[in-house]
Enzyme design. Structure first.
Site, PDB file in Angstrom:
ATOM      1  N   HIS A  37       0.839  -1.204   0.000  1.00 34.17           N
ATOM      2  CA  HIS A  37       0.000   0.000   0.000  1.00 34.17           C
ATOM      3  C   HIS A  37       0.873   1.254   0.000  1.00 34.17           C
ATOM      4  O   HIS A  37       0.604   2.219  -0.698  1.00 34.17           O
ATOM      5  CB  HIS A  37      -0.890   0.041   1.255  1.00 34.17           C
ATOM      6  CG  HIS A  37      -1.850  -1.106   1.378  1.00 34.17           C
ATOM      7  ND1 HIS A  37      -1.795  -2.018   2.401  1.00 34.17           N
ATOM      8  CD2 HIS A  37      -2.914  -1.467   0.618  1.00 34.17           C
ATOM      9  CE1 HIS A  37      -2.769  -2.893   2.271  1.00 34.17           C
ATOM     10  NE2 HIS A  37      -3.465  -2.594   1.199  1.00 34.17           N
ATOM     11  N   GLY A 150      -2.730  -1.340  -7.394  1.00 37.44           N
ATOM     12  CA  GLY A 150      -1.619  -2.279  -7.516  1.00 37.44           C
ATOM     13  C   GLY A 150      -1.873  -3.309  -8.605  1.00 37.44           C
ATOM     14  O   GLY A 150      -2.998  -3.777  -8.781  1.00 37.44           O
TER      15      GLY A 150
HETATM   16  P1  AMP Z   1      -6.345  -3.847  -0.574  1.00 37.11           P
HETATM   17  O1  AMP Z   1      -6.254  -3.091   0.707  1.00 37.11           O
HETATM   18  O2  AMP Z   1      -5.830  -5.251  -0.490  1.00 37.11           O
HETATM   19  O3  AMP Z   1      -7.702  -3.727  -1.220  1.00 37.11           O
HETATM   20  O4  AMP Z   1      -5.348  -3.129  -1.579  1.00 37.11           O
HETATM   21  C1  AMP Z   1      -5.417  -1.747  -1.824  1.00 37.11           C
HETATM   22  C2  AMP Z   1      -4.542  -1.417  -3.017  1.00 37.11           C
HETATM   23  O5  AMP Z   1      -3.186  -1.799  -2.731  1.00 37.11           O
HETATM   24  C3  AMP Z   1      -4.951  -2.178  -4.275  1.00 37.11           C
HETATM   25  O6  AMP Z   1      -4.834  -1.337  -5.411  1.00 37.11           O
HETATM   26  C4  AMP Z   1      -3.958  -3.305  -4.321  1.00 37.11           C
HETATM   27  O7  AMP Z   1      -3.723  -3.805  -5.622  1.00 37.11           O
HETATM   28  C5  AMP Z   1      -2.711  -2.631  -3.770  1.00 37.11           C
HETATM   29  N1  AMP Z   1      -1.795  -3.650  -3.245  1.00 37.11           N
HETATM   30  C6  AMP Z   1      -2.096  -4.669  -2.397  1.00 37.11           C
HETATM   31  N2  AMP Z   1      -1.010  -5.444  -2.205  1.00 37.11           N
HETATM   32  C7  AMP Z   1      -0.014  -4.905  -2.944  1.00 37.11           C
HETATM   33  C8  AMP Z   1       1.362  -5.259  -3.176  1.00 37.11           C
HETATM   34  N3  AMP Z   1       1.909  -6.324  -2.611  1.00 37.11           N
HETATM   35  N4  AMP Z   1       2.084  -4.482  -4.007  1.00 37.11           N
HETATM   36  C9  AMP Z   1       1.529  -3.390  -4.612  1.00 37.11           C
HETATM   37  N5  AMP Z   1       0.258  -3.009  -4.435  1.00 37.11           N
HETATM   38  C10 AMP Z   1      -0.511  -3.757  -3.620  1.00 37.11           C
END
Ligand code: AMP
Length: 288
Positions: A37, A150
């Site tokens: 994040h 991401g």
């Molecule tokens: P989430 O909280 O899992 O819904 O993720 C929020 C944002 O962070 C989304 O756009 C995800 O794709 C991105 N994200 C989650 N994990 C990663 C990672 N390991 N590397 C890069 N971006 C990430």
């Protein structure tokens, strides 16, 4: 760092930033923040944006109540991480304002046909309707110049790009590379639910992707290879696919393009996903 929770305050803050000539960058998350994040925040800061990070565990994108209840929540830690990363405003919207009818169904749904029904959508019915609906609302209230997502959630990125195009949102969608730990495991809020042994097994997803990239075989062989690598490691495989990078439809063995390999599976009842670019243009001759 501003801490905002009502739609009125959140909207006013973003409008004020725009009036001052600042560019607003939105980083939508479900909290339980980690380096993945924070890499999105870093990218937004590099672009000179005022960073608005939203943290909302969106119940509409969970098809399983138990999964929603188990989703990690670390609000105090998140505040420190967000502030340390240079977030300008941390928005924690209230469920009652995001989905006023919840738990009854919300009558308005944004749905990206086909792209939202494949892969993750097949195993999690309604998941991408929930994602598309919440992203639409986050974009509407924030009015950002850029929104950061991401590549870790590759299908989500494809769905969001399509929704922004189809509904003419005036926002640039920025896709950011996946952050991994030293074993190759993609960082995910869900990883905290894995035991040490589970983490070890979970590395099979990125290993499968790496081996599929290094293989010179056609898509069918690479799918079988990924499937086997994960199974041998004890992952309960949901899918191992090689697809067109934009339409997400499976590639045939004759197609020599740059596609995307996507894998999903369960380890200790935790659903894990990962993906990588896959270049099928230069590969071994399969017949003589
Ligand atoms: P989430 O909280 O899992 O819904 O993720 C929020 C944002 O962070 C989304 O756009 C995800 O794709 C991105 N994200 C989650 N994990 C990663 C990672 N390991 N590397 C890069 N971006 C990430």
């Amino acid at each position: 760092m501003e801490r905002l929770s009502t739609i009125a305050d959140w909207r006013a803050y973003c409008a004020h930033q725009r009036e001052r000539g600042r560019r607003v960058g939105l980083v939508p998350t479900m909290g339980a923040l980690h380096e993945g994040h924070l890499s999105l925040v870093e990218r937004a800061r590099d672009n000179g944006d005022v960073v608005v990070l939203s943290s909302f565990v969106n119940p509409r994108q969970f098809s399983d109540d138990a999964d929603l209840a188990r989703y990690p929540r670390t609000p105090e830690v998140d505040e420190g991480l967000a502030e340390g990363a240079g977030v300008s405003a941390l928005v924690r919207p209230e469920l009652a304002e995001m989905w006023p009818d919840f738990p009854s169904p919300t009558l308005t749904t944004v749905s990206v046909a086909r792209l939202g029904d494949l892969l993750e959508g097949a195993g999690r019915p309604g998941h991408f309707d929930g994602v598309a609906s919440v992203v639409t609302k986050l974009l509407t209230v924030t009015g950002p110049c850029r929104a950061y997502f991401g590549q870790k959630d590759y299908q989500q990125l494809v769905v969001v790009r399509r929704l922004v195009r189809d509904l003419a949102f005036d926002v640039e969608v920025v896709g950011c590379p996946t952050r991994r730990d030293e074993t190759g495991l993609a960082l995910s809020s869900r990883n905290v639910r894995l035991s040490a042994d589970g983490r070890q097994r979970a590395t099979a997803l990125s290993r499968a992707l790496r081996l599929a990239r290094e293989s010179s075989g056609p898509p069918s062989e690479r799918r079988a290879l990924m499937d086997e690598v994960m199974r041998v490691a004890g992952v309960q495989v949901a899918y191992a696919e090689v697809v067109d990078a934009e339409t997400l439809t499976p590639l045939s063995d004759e197609q020599r393009v740059v596609g995307r390999a996507l894998v999903a599976g369960f380890v200790e009842r935790v659903r894990l996903i990962d993906n990588a670019e896959i270049d099928l243009r230069e590969r071994g001759v399969t017949c003589c």
